[in-house]
Write a protein that holds these residues in place. Structure first.
Motif, PDB file in Angstrom:
ATOM      1  N   ASP A  24       0.805  -1.240   0.000  1.00 31.17           N
ATOM      2  CA  ASP A  24       0.000   0.000   0.000  1.00 31.17           C
ATOM      3  C   ASP A  24       0.829   1.277   0.000  1.00 31.17           C
ATOM      4  O   ASP A  24       0.513   2.225   0.711  1.00 31.17           O
ATOM      5  N   CYS A  25       1.882   1.314  -0.761  1.00 31.22           N
ATOM      6  CA  CYS A  25       2.619   2.575  -0.871  1.00 31.22           C
ATOM      7  C   CYS A  25       1.880   3.496  -1.832  1.00 31.22           C
ATOM      8  O   CYS A  25       1.173   3.041  -2.723  1.00 31.22           O
ATOM      9  N   ASP A  26       2.067   4.785  -1.649  1.00 31.25           N
ATOM     10  CA  ASP A  26       1.453   5.750  -2.561  1.00 31.25           C
ATOM     11  C   ASP A  26       2.563   6.517  -3.273  1.00 31.25           C
ATOM     12  O   ASP A  26       3.387   7.162  -2.619  1.00 31.25           O
ATOM     13  N   ALA A  27       2.571   6.461  -4.611  1.00 30.46           N
ATOM     14  CA  ALA A  27       3.681   7.060  -5.355  1.00 30.46           C
ATOM     15  C   ALA A  27       3.530   8.573  -5.510  1.00 30.46           C
ATOM     16  O   ALA A  27       4.500   9.291  -5.664  1.00 30.46           O
ATOM     17  N   ILE A  28       2.301   9.053  -5.444  1.00 29.41           N
ATOM     18  CA  ILE A  28       1.986  10.485  -5.641  1.00 29.41           C
ATOM     19  C   ILE A  28       2.721  11.064  -6.855  1.00 29.41           C
ATOM     20  O   ILE A  28       3.591  11.943  -6.722  1.00 29.41           O
ATOM     21  N   VAL A  29       2.354  10.591  -8.009  1.00 31.00           N
ATOM     22  CA  VAL A  29       2.973  11.106  -9.236  1.00 31.00           C
ATOM     23  C   VAL A  29       2.145  12.283  -9.753  1.00 31.00           C
ATOM     24  O   VAL A  29       0.919  12.213  -9.818  1.00 31.00           O
ATOM     25  N   THR A  30       2.831  13.371 -10.076  1.00 30.41           N
ATOM     26  CA  THR A  30       2.139  14.538 -10.650  1.00 30.41           C
ATOM     27  C   THR A  30       2.926  15.014 -11.875  1.00 30.41           C
ATOM     28  O   THR A  30       4.118  14.735 -11.984  1.00 30.41           O
ATOM     29  N   PRO A  31       2.265  15.716 -12.775  1.00 24.11           N
ATOM     30  CA  PRO A  31       3.026  16.326 -13.875  1.00 24.11           C
ATOM     31  C   PRO A  31       4.030  17.305 -13.279  1.00 24.11           C
ATOM     32  O   PRO A  31       3.732  17.979 -12.293  1.00 24.11           O
ATOM     33  N   ALA A  32       5.235  17.363 -13.845  1.00 24.93           N
ATOM     34  CA  ALA A  32       6.259  18.268 -13.308  1.00 24.93           C
ATOM     35  C   ALA A  32       5.802  19.710 -13.494  1.00 24.93           C
ATOM     36  O   ALA A  32       5.176  20.044 -14.496  1.00 24.93           O
ATOM     37  N   THR A  33       6.109  20.536 -12.510  1.00 23.20           N
ATOM     38  CA  THR A  33       5.688  21.928 -12.618  1.00 23.20           C
ATOM     39  C   THR A  33       6.599  22.689 -13.584  1.00 23.20           C
ATOM     40  O   THR A  33       6.188  23.656 -14.194  1.00 23.20           O
ATOM     41  N   ASP A  34       7.829  22.231 -13.705  1.00 22.50           N
ATOM     42  CA  ASP A  34       8.767  22.904 -14.599  1.00 22.50           C
ATOM     43  C   ASP A  34       9.440  21.834 -15.455  1.00 22.50           C
ATOM     44  O   ASP A  34      10.038  20.893 -14.925  1.00 22.50           O
TER      45      ASP A  34
END
Ligand code: ARG
Length: 592
Positions: A24-34
């Motif tokens: 149950d790990c959470d990777a929290i991937v988001t588009p890079a801001t820069d």
């Protein structure tokens, strides 16, 4: 095709599990801001390190060591306290672009795994009054939500919960008698043979008389009583006015390209027979009781300023049922008969308390179990240039039909300036698409909860996040295709024969990456029913296309590079067209 962000998440989660033995790990991937730092970033390591009381940067190194991602990304980089930065490989992007190209209908956007039955209650004007700008917002926002949900694969049931019952009809019936009564009484004319040529004038005149002529007002009240006691002739007139009002609304829907038909109308009147049962059942189960002569529910958690329980009134002292009672009946019907897993209501934010209390009461009564999701999608007010609620210059309600006429009229000027040599029919067709599109797009592009100032000039501007800008972006790509033909460049052959996509220039890569995010954009827009997430995506796409087109020759490119570039152009056009037309209900035009 799975969204790239999901594929990355999975890989990172696996690596986190491998490195730590944690489930149950959470990777929290988001588009890079820069984009300097890559395309995506994974932020989940910090939380995991905190949980395991270990150094986050060290942990990030261990995770990256386990990370099996070389087919998708360049080697991952660690930044700051433990962010993992990911940059997609050009070759991978190329393969995905080909996948997108191969899917003619869906642009590689997958259907959802677990489709639901979703009722969307939207538009829902009170037809004894004029449809106003607030209903415009509900109508188009609701329509966009339906379209996106359907595209995801849900079963969507549209419900136009029109206000077609109640005391307001007294004045309309009274006015009808004044206009047509003699003919009705003298001849053998049937109600159904009569028409109301202009519904909006009809309402306005009836309302004016009701407010200024006391005889008219008291006569109107008598008709209400007759209507409610089921008098045949009065019911006939009610039906006629109702029918013609619905036709008037249908005409607006049709002009707006909103997918609402008569079969979606399930008005308040249709719940009449259920209302006594709603009150009885609630009383019987101790969920409603008398208070000051009225019957009320007191859902938990709602209190007034003095801290006293707030009543949700379902029957007035005189026995009349209310808006709330009908809405409770509608929930029973939607859950019980339509088998809704979710019900979405689209109205302005002023009705927030009504829906909170409605939902609480329905849950308490057991009419909507916890697994049925109830959602109120609210929106702010459309304002005039004076920052006050949108009105005509003389302070009256804006007729929606007139508003749309004016938009189309003004769009003609835009077309005229852009392309004076077009023939008149073409100009008219484009003006219609641009004018109506501008009204809709400008509404969609705002955060739905903000009030916004309605401005023809702004929404018809060729620059910025507007319908004409988007429509022009589309037409521009199409014009490249026409140019190709004139030059004798075989772009159809390019598109048919393409087997590999070479993304070399950074503008090409940026455009490809953005194209591949279409499904993410739709999902984000649906997560909280926010069409502006989709317009922002489309606007960014048009801008990335512009950058690409300025930086890279397309028709003049090398034989080796041209097919890739032609494909990027084509996919841009297809995505814009799909977004505008299928999801926002806005027409595109082939030239502008
Ligand atoms: N007729 C209402 C109005 O014009 C909107 C109805 C919204 N839907 C509902 N189920 N209450 O404000």
């Amino acid at each position: 095709m799975k969204p790239i962000i999901d594929i990355l998440s999975e890989r990172i989660i696996n690596a986190m599990a491998d490195a730590t033995g944690q489930a149950d790990c959470d990777a929290i991937v988001t588009p890079a801001t820069d984009s300097k730092f890559g395309d995506y970033q994974a932020n989940g390591v910090m939380a995991l390190a905190k949980k395991l009381k270990t150094n986050p940067r060290k942990l990030a190194e261990q995770v990256v060591e386990k990370l099996d991602i070389a087919d998708i990304c360049e080697p991952a980089e660690i930044a700051g306290p433990g962010f993992i930065n990911l940059r997609l490989r050009a070759q991978y992007l190329g393969e995905k672009v080909l996948e997108m190209n191969a899917d003619t209908n869906r642009l590689a956007v997958d259907q959802i795994q677990n489709p639901k039955t979703i009722v969307v209650d939207f538009s829902s004007p009170n037809i004894a009054k004029q449809m106003h700008v607030g209903h415009l917002r509900s109508t188009i926002i609701g329509d966009c939500i339906c379209r996106m949900l359907e595209f995801q694969g849900h079963k969507v049931i549209r419900q136009n919960h029109i206000g077609d019952w109640g005391t307001q009809f007294g004045m309309l019936i009274c006015y009808f008698y004044r206009e047509h009564g003699d003919r009705l009484k003298n001849g053998n004319l049937k109600v159904s043979d009569m028409s109301i040529p202009n519904m909006e004038d009809f309402y306005r005149e009836a309302k004016r008389l009701f407010d200024t002529d006391s005889d008219f007002a008291s006569e109107s009240r008598e008709y209400v009583v007759k209507l409610q006691s089921g008098d045949h002739q009065i019911l006939g007139i009610w039906q006629l006015i109702r029918g013609q009002s619905i036709h008037y609304c249908q005409d607006i829907y049709w002009r707006l390209k909103v997918d609402l038909e008569e079969k979606h109308v399930k008005g308040e009147s249709e719940y009449n027979d259920m209302l006594p049962g709603v009150v009885e059942d609630l009383k019987e189960h101790g969920k409603a009781k008398e208070s000051d002569g009225a019957i009320c529910a007191f859902p938990e958690g709602f209190t007034n300023k003095e801290g006293e329980p707030l009543p949700f009134i379902i029957q007035k002292t005189d026995g009349a049922f209310l808006y709330a009672t009908t809405d409770l009946a509608a929930i029973r019907y939607r859950v019980g008969q339509l088998k809704a897993d979710k019900i979405i209501y689209v109205t302005d934010a002023r009705q927030a308390l009504h829906f909170q209390m409605l939902f609480a009461t329905a849950r308490d009564a057991g009419w909507a179990a916890e697994d049925v999701e109830l959602m109120h999608v609210t929106f702010g007010t459309m304002l005039g240039a004076d920052n006050k609620p949108f009105k005509t210059r003389t302070g009256g309600t804006v007729k929606l039909g007139d508003l749309l006429d004016e938009a189309v009229e003004r769009a003609k000027a835009v077309v005229e300036a852009k392309n004076p040599q077009l023939d008149d029919d073409k100009k008219a067709e484009i003006a219609k698409a641009v004018g109506i599109g501008a009204v809709k797009y400008s509404d969609y592009s705002n955060n739905r909860n903000s009030d916004y100032v309605f401005s023809f000039d702004k929404m018809l501007a060729m620059e910025g996040n507007t319908a004409p800008y988007m429509q022009y972006a589309y037409a521009r790509v199409r014009s490249i295709e026409r140019k190709a033909e004139a030059k004798g460049v075989d772009i159809t052959g390019d598109l048919k024969g393409i087997r590999t996509v070479n993304l070399e220039d950074s503008a090409e890569k940026e455009l490809a990456k953005h194209l591949l995010r279409y499904s993410e954009a739709i999902r984000d827009a649906l997560a909280d029913c926010r069409p502006n997430f989709l317009t922002t995506y489309l606007y960014d796409l048009a801008q990335k296309f512009s950058t690409f087109y300025n930086a890279c020759h397309v028709l003049g490119a090398d034989e080796s590079q041209r097919p890739t570039r032609v494909l990027l152009c084509d996919l841009t056009a297809r995505t814009i067209k799909h977004g505008l037309r299928e999801l926002l209900g806005i027409e595109v035009v082939e030239q502008m």
